[in-house]
Design an enzyme around this catalytic site. Structure first.
Site, short mmCIF file in Angstrom:
data_model
loop_
_atom_site.label_atom_id
_atom_site.label_comp_id
_atom_site.label_asym_id
_atom_site.label_seq_id
_atom_site.Cartn_x
_atom_site.Cartn_y
_atom_site.Cartn_z
N GLU A 1 0.88 -1.17 0.00
CA GLU A 1 0.00 0.00 0.00
C GLU A 1 0.91 1.21 0.00
OE1 GLU A 1 -3.24 0.12 -0.19
OE2 GLU A 1 -3.77 -1.98 0.15
N CYS B 1 -2.10 9.19 2.77
CA CYS B 1 -1.96 8.68 1.40
C CYS B 1 -3.15 9.11 0.56
CB CYS B 1 -1.80 7.17 1.41
SG CYS B 1 -3.14 6.34 2.28
P1 NAD Z 1 8.91 4.81 3.91
O1 NAD Z 1 8.79 4.02 2.66
O2 NAD Z 1 10.02 5.75 4.04
O3 NAD Z 1 9.03 3.84 5.18
C1 NAD Z 1 8.03 2.91 5.50
C2 NAD Z 1 8.61 1.81 6.37
O4 NAD Z 1 9.56 1.07 5.62
C3 NAD Z 1 9.34 2.28 7.61
O5 NAD Z 1 8.95 1.45 8.68
C4 NAD Z 1 10.80 2.07 7.26
O6 NAD Z 1 11.63 1.84 8.37
C5 NAD Z 1 10.71 0.84 6.41
N1 NAD Z 1 11.84 0.61 5.49
C6 NAD Z 1 12.67 1.53 4.93
N2 NAD Z 1 13.53 0.92 4.08
C7 NAD Z 1 13.25 -0.40 4.11
C8 NAD Z 1 13.76 -1.54 3.44
N3 NAD Z 1 14.76 -1.45 2.55
N4 NAD Z 1 13.22 -2.74 3.70
C9 NAD Z 1 12.20 -2.87 4.57
N5 NAD Z 1 11.66 -1.83 5.24
C10 NAD Z 1 12.17 -0.60 5.00
O7 NAD Z 1 7.49 5.52 4.09
P2 NAD Z 1 7.10 6.66 5.13
O8 NAD Z 1 7.80 7.90 4.71
O9 NAD Z 1 7.25 6.13 6.51
O10 NAD Z 1 5.53 6.81 4.88
C11 NAD Z 1 4.95 7.74 4.03
C12 NAD Z 1 4.52 7.03 2.76
O11 NAD Z 1 3.56 6.03 3.07
C13 NAD Z 1 3.82 7.95 1.79
O12 NAD Z 1 4.27 7.68 0.49
C14 NAD Z 1 2.36 7.57 1.91
O13 NAD Z 1 1.58 7.84 0.78
C15 NAD Z 1 2.48 6.10 2.15
N6 NAD Z 1 1.25 5.59 2.76
C16 NAD Z 1 0.44 4.78 2.02
C17 NAD Z 1 -0.76 4.32 2.55
C18 NAD Z 1 -1.69 3.44 1.77
O14 NAD Z 1 -2.59 2.84 2.36
N7 NAD Z 1 -1.56 3.34 0.45
C19 NAD Z 1 -1.11 4.70 3.85
C20 NAD Z 1 -0.26 5.54 4.55
C21 NAD Z 1 0.93 5.96 4.00
#
Ligand code: NAD
Length: 488
Positions: free
Chosen positions: A232, A266
């Site tokens: 997501e 999001c």
């Molecule tokens: P991010 O991708 O930076 O991080 C998300 C998670 O991934 C964190 O827990 C982080 O520690 C982890 N992570 C980072 N690198 C990783 C790797 N290589 N392997 C595994 N895990 C890893 O996202 P963010 O900045 O925390 O969140 C914001 C984003 O989330 C926005 O793009 C937003 O649109 C999206 N979002 C989507 C939804 C949805 O339902 N579609 C809901 C909420 C947020």
């Protein structure tokens, strides 16, 4: 348990005032091993026993509500949403505690239509370890939104919250510890990307909520580990305002969706297309309402707009605004990120924007409303669909028929008509994420649980099994291909 501690910044003050342990690969593997030991007993509880345990967890979360509220409000700078998140996850538990036993008791047996002598029945096999990686924008809700149906399905949960907003992990762990059935069934591993990578290596299925670039990495790693990944990801949700729309309602809904949670959702509207004949009146109302919105600073119990949660977010939003202005956009209100300890931004309305600008193409994740005119409905639909994303969107029209006729042509998993971001309220309706906004089955609706269960078909032959005679090549001399073809 961990090698290092990660500093956590308070978004209201801009100060580091908390540290969270980073679980290393060994600690994550040990947590997964505990889950594999305890998950079979959890599965054996049956849907009704698991539903009771989920209700007990909801009660425990209620008892730890103050500590969870404090953790969430310190991590996000928001107070009301901290309360909403806590009550929403409890509602979610109540919903699945009721729904799962019914869903899982539905008759799943019959007779094959293709081979009438074969009686079949299904066994549903949960993944032992579902790994969940969550983002910072709605920490508790997005940490548990997949965990609750996965638990109801009988899975063990390995949860890694974002390292940007991890404080809820402590009080949530205390609540979980008060439900004996959940011992060794939910493991929370805090940390950053390395912890996330270790989680994928130890999971049987991965639910990831976060950005597109990280989502790609997660999908690649999950594929090479040969486990499914449900992604997501981000969005750039469009709104289309047709000339027949009620402009008061449209501006109310668009403002709420675009600037609520400081645009850090999001499903926030990030692009607004308005018919040229109503543009002037639309802008007048939108700007008037946007100017009335207040920061919840310095008093955290006033106003509607909180700080940016993730420290670099303010600079990213400002860069999108500045780049748009440099390329010819006009700011009608807002437009300047303010520093008051943390970073803040008032609702910003921009005109004169084009699809060459990052503010119309990339996820901004701020309280920004770039508005573009259109002259025909076809043009509006083409503009809305000119995007790498396909999360959700909105259409405003004078009638349901007119709105839905446009909505069904907009690329995305959920298009609200005469409202915006309805997916944040309607969790019981299945929807998929399109394009770069995600991959895998719906997290909403019944599919949100069923995707954690694999089907094992038990196939009973009530007649006589075929012999090798059906494979005899002499049958190929028959009346025509396929007439006596063997099973394949
Ligand atoms: P991010 O991708 O930076 O991080 C998300 C998670 O991934 C964190 O827990 C982080 O520690 C982890 N992570 C980072 N690198 C990783 C790797 N290589 N392997 C595994 N895990 C890893 O996202 P963010 O900045 O925390 O969140 C914001 C984003 O989330 C926005 O793009 C937003 O649109 C999206 N979002 C989507 C939804 C949805 O339902 N579609 C809901 C909420 C947020």
């Amino acid at each position: 348990m961990s090698n290092t501690d990660i500093p956590v910044t308070n978004p209201r003050t801009g100060e580091v005032d908390y540290h969270v342990p980073a679980f290393d690969a060994g600690a994550v593997a040990a947590a997964a091993a505990r889950l594999r030991t305890h998950q079979p007993a959890w599965e054996a509880l049956r849907p009704s026993g698991r539903a009771q345990a989920l209700m007990a967890l909801s009660d425990a979360i209620g008892r730890h509500g103050d500590a969870i509220f404090t953790a969430l409000s310190e991590d996000t700078g928001r107070r009301l949403m901290a309360r909403v998140e806590t009550s929403a996850v409890r509602d979610w538990m109540g919903y699945w505690a009721q729904r799962a036993p019914r869903l899982l008791s539905e008759d799943s047996a019959g007779t094959s239509r293709m081979a009438p002598s074969v009686r079949w029945s299904h066994r549903l096999i949960p993944y032992s370890v579902v790994g969940i990686i969550s983002p910072w924008n709605v920490p508790l809700l997005l940490g548990l939104i997949d965990a609750v149906p996965a638990l109801a399905a009988g899975c063990g949960i390995l949860l890694k919250p974002s390292e940007v907003t991890p404080r809820f992990a402590e009080p949530l762990s205390q609540a979980i510890a008060e439900v004996p059935e959940l011992a060794g069934v939910v493991e929370i591993v805090t940390g950053g990307p390395e912890t996330g990578q270790a989680l994928i290596e130890n999971a049987d299925a991965v639910c990831f909520t976060g950005s597109v670039p990280t989502g790609r990495k997660v999908a690649v790693q999950a594929a090479s580990h040969f486990v499914p990944a449900f992604l997501e990801l981000g969005g750039k949700d469009p709104a289309i305002v047709l000339p027949s729309a009620d402009l008061d309602q449209a501006t109310d809904a668009i403002l709420r969706s675009a600037v609520g949670m400081t645009g850090q959702a999001c499903q926030s509207l990030e692009r607004i297309y308005v018919h040229e004949s109503v543009m002037e009146r639309f802008l007048e109302r939108l700007v008037e309402k946007a100017r009335a919105v207040e920061l919840n600073w310095p008093d955290p119990e006033r106003g509607q707009i909180g700080p940016f949660i993730f420290p670099p977010q303010g600079a990213k939003v400002q860069a999108h605004i500045d780049q748009a202005v440099k390329a010819g956009a006009q700011i009608l209100c807002g437009g300047q990120v303010e520093e008051h300890g943390g970073s803040w931004c008032r609702p910003t309305v921009l005109t004169g924007v084009t699809h060459e600008m990052a503010i119309m193409r990339e996820e901004t994740f701020g309280p920004i409303m770039p508005v573009m005119p259109f002259s025909t409905t076809e043009e509006a639909i083409a503009l809305a669909n000119d995007s790498d994303f396909g999360l959700s969107g909105a259409v405003f029209a004078g009638t349901r028929e007119e709105g839905e006729a446009v909505a069904e042509q907009v690329t995305g998993g959920a298009i609200s008509v005469n409202d915006a971001s309805l997916t944040s309220q309607v969790h019981d309706v299945a929807k998929n994420s399109f394009c770069l906004s995600g991959m895998g089955g719906s997290r909403m609706g019944d599919d949100g649980l069923m995707r954690f269960l694999r089907k094992r078909a038990i196939l009973y032959q009530s007649g006589t099994p075929s012999s090798l005679a059906i494979m005899d090549e002499s049958l190929s001399r028959g009346s025509g291909p396929g007439d006596d073809a063997p099973d394949h």
